[in-house]
Design an enzyme around this catalytic site. Structure first.
Site, short mmCIF file in Angstrom:
data_model
loop_
_atom_site.label_atom_id
_atom_site.label_comp_id
_atom_site.label_asym_id
_atom_site.label_seq_id
_atom_site.Cartn_x
_atom_site.Cartn_y
_atom_site.Cartn_z
N HIS A 100 10.45 -0.49 11.51
CA HIS A 100 10.11 -0.26 10.10
C HIS A 100 9.49 1.14 9.93
O HIS A 100 9.85 1.89 9.01
CB HIS A 100 9.14 -1.36 9.64
CG HIS A 100 8.58 -1.20 8.25
ND1 HIS A 100 8.81 -2.13 7.25
CD2 HIS A 100 7.79 -0.24 7.69
CE1 HIS A 100 8.19 -1.73 6.14
NE2 HIS A 100 7.56 -0.60 6.39
N GLU A 101 8.57 1.50 10.83
CA GLU A 101 7.89 2.79 10.71
C GLU A 101 8.84 3.96 11.03
O GLU A 101 8.76 5.01 10.39
CB GLU A 101 6.64 2.84 11.59
CG GLU A 101 5.60 1.74 11.32
CD GLU A 101 5.23 1.55 9.87
OE1 GLU A 101 5.35 2.51 9.09
OE2 GLU A 101 4.85 0.41 9.50
N GLN A 106 3.97 8.32 4.61
CA GLN A 106 3.17 7.50 3.68
C GLN A 106 1.82 8.13 3.36
O GLN A 106 1.15 7.69 2.43
CB GLN A 106 2.96 6.10 4.27
CG GLN A 106 4.24 5.29 4.35
CD GLN A 106 3.98 3.93 4.95
OE1 GLN A 106 3.92 3.79 6.17
NE2 GLN A 106 3.79 2.93 4.12
N CYS A 156 5.27 -3.57 2.78
CA CYS A 156 5.05 -2.16 3.08
C CYS A 156 3.88 -1.68 2.21
O CYS A 156 3.84 -1.99 1.02
CB CYS A 156 6.31 -1.36 2.75
SG CYS A 156 6.16 0.40 3.03
N LEU A 157 2.96 -0.94 2.80
CA LEU A 157 1.80 -0.47 2.04
C LEU A 157 2.21 0.45 0.89
O LEU A 157 1.47 0.60 -0.07
CB LEU A 157 0.82 0.26 2.97
CG LEU A 157 0.13 -0.62 4.04
CD1 LEU A 157 -0.69 0.25 4.98
CD2 LEU A 157 -0.73 -1.70 3.40
N GLY A 170 1.04 -1.17 10.44
CA GLY A 170 1.78 0.02 10.83
C GLY A 170 1.73 1.02 9.69
O GLY A 170 1.50 0.64 8.54
N HIS A 174 10.76 4.86 8.07
CA HIS A 174 10.03 5.74 7.15
C HIS A 174 10.24 7.21 7.50
O HIS A 174 10.39 8.05 6.61
CB HIS A 174 8.52 5.45 7.20
CG HIS A 174 8.06 4.33 6.31
ND1 HIS A 174 8.21 4.36 4.94
CD2 HIS A 174 7.43 3.16 6.59
CE1 HIS A 174 7.68 3.26 4.41
NE2 HIS A 174 7.21 2.51 5.40
NI NI Z 1 6.29 0.62 5.28
#
Ligand code: NI
Length: 190
Positions: free
Chosen positions: A137-138, A51, A95-96, A46, A141
């Site tokens: 989660h997204e 991000q 998380c990236l 995701g 963000h």
């Molecule tokens: Ni994340």
């Protein structure tokens, strides 16, 4: 399509609230496609627009990988919102934007999400298990919220040293990033 650099913990765009998308455009579709390519390049499931340094309410989720269904394509969700949530469960998340840190997070087990596709047609999706979790989660963000914010004070304190390193730009990942070890070129948030 192109792979975009991912903003790392400590970059202010990750703490900003993204704005709704009001009109479809080719540029919007292209960004969604780039986000999907970026997510895959980084082996993520995701990704949210914050991000990649963009403050529009766009997320992508790799639904096929998440549900282990090869024929299901990744989904780009514009202006996603949770209409209903049910149950709760805990599992480790990463998380990236926060490489190498994984912690258990409690979230709803089932969600009903309404979103638009890049042409701004409306859809609703019942998502449970990991798919629902990734969507939550997204969407976090998009509101400037990170999975770390769901942890208790003690756990957060224990992570402080590792987070400070990320903030200083001590990051070792095999995908392009924007962090403090290099001049941030993408500070012109749209
Ligand atoms: Ni994340």
């Amino acid at each position: 399509m192109s792979v975009l650099p991912i903003y790392i913990y400590g970059q202010s765009v990750l703490r900003k609230k993204a704005r709704p998308v009001k009109t479809p455009s080719e540029e919007l579709s292209a960004l969604a496609a780039d986000m999907i390519e970026t997510m895959r390049k980084a082996n993520g499931i995701g990704l949210a627009a914050n991000q990649v340094g963009d403050l529009r309410r766009i997320i992508v989720v790799d639904a096929g990988v998440i549900t282990e269904s090869e024929d299901v394509p990744p989904i780009a969700m514009i202006n996603p919102e949770i209409l209903n949530r049910d149950g709760s469960w805990s599992i480790e998340e990463g998380c990236l934007s926060i490489p190498e840190i994984r912690e258990e997070v409690e979230r709803a087990e089932k969600v009903l999400v309404r979103y638009h596709d890049p042409a701004l047609n409306v859809h609703e999706l019942d998502a449970d298990g990991l798919l629902g979790r990734v969507i939550l989660h997204e969407i976090d963000h998009l509101n400037g919220v990170l999975f770390l914010d769901h942890l208790g004070a003690v756990k957060r304190k224990l992570l402080r040293g590792r987070l400070n390193k990320l903030e200083r730009g001590e990051v070792d990942v095999d995908y392009p990033i924007v962090g403090n070890s290099m001049p941030a070129t993408g500070t012109d948030f749209r």
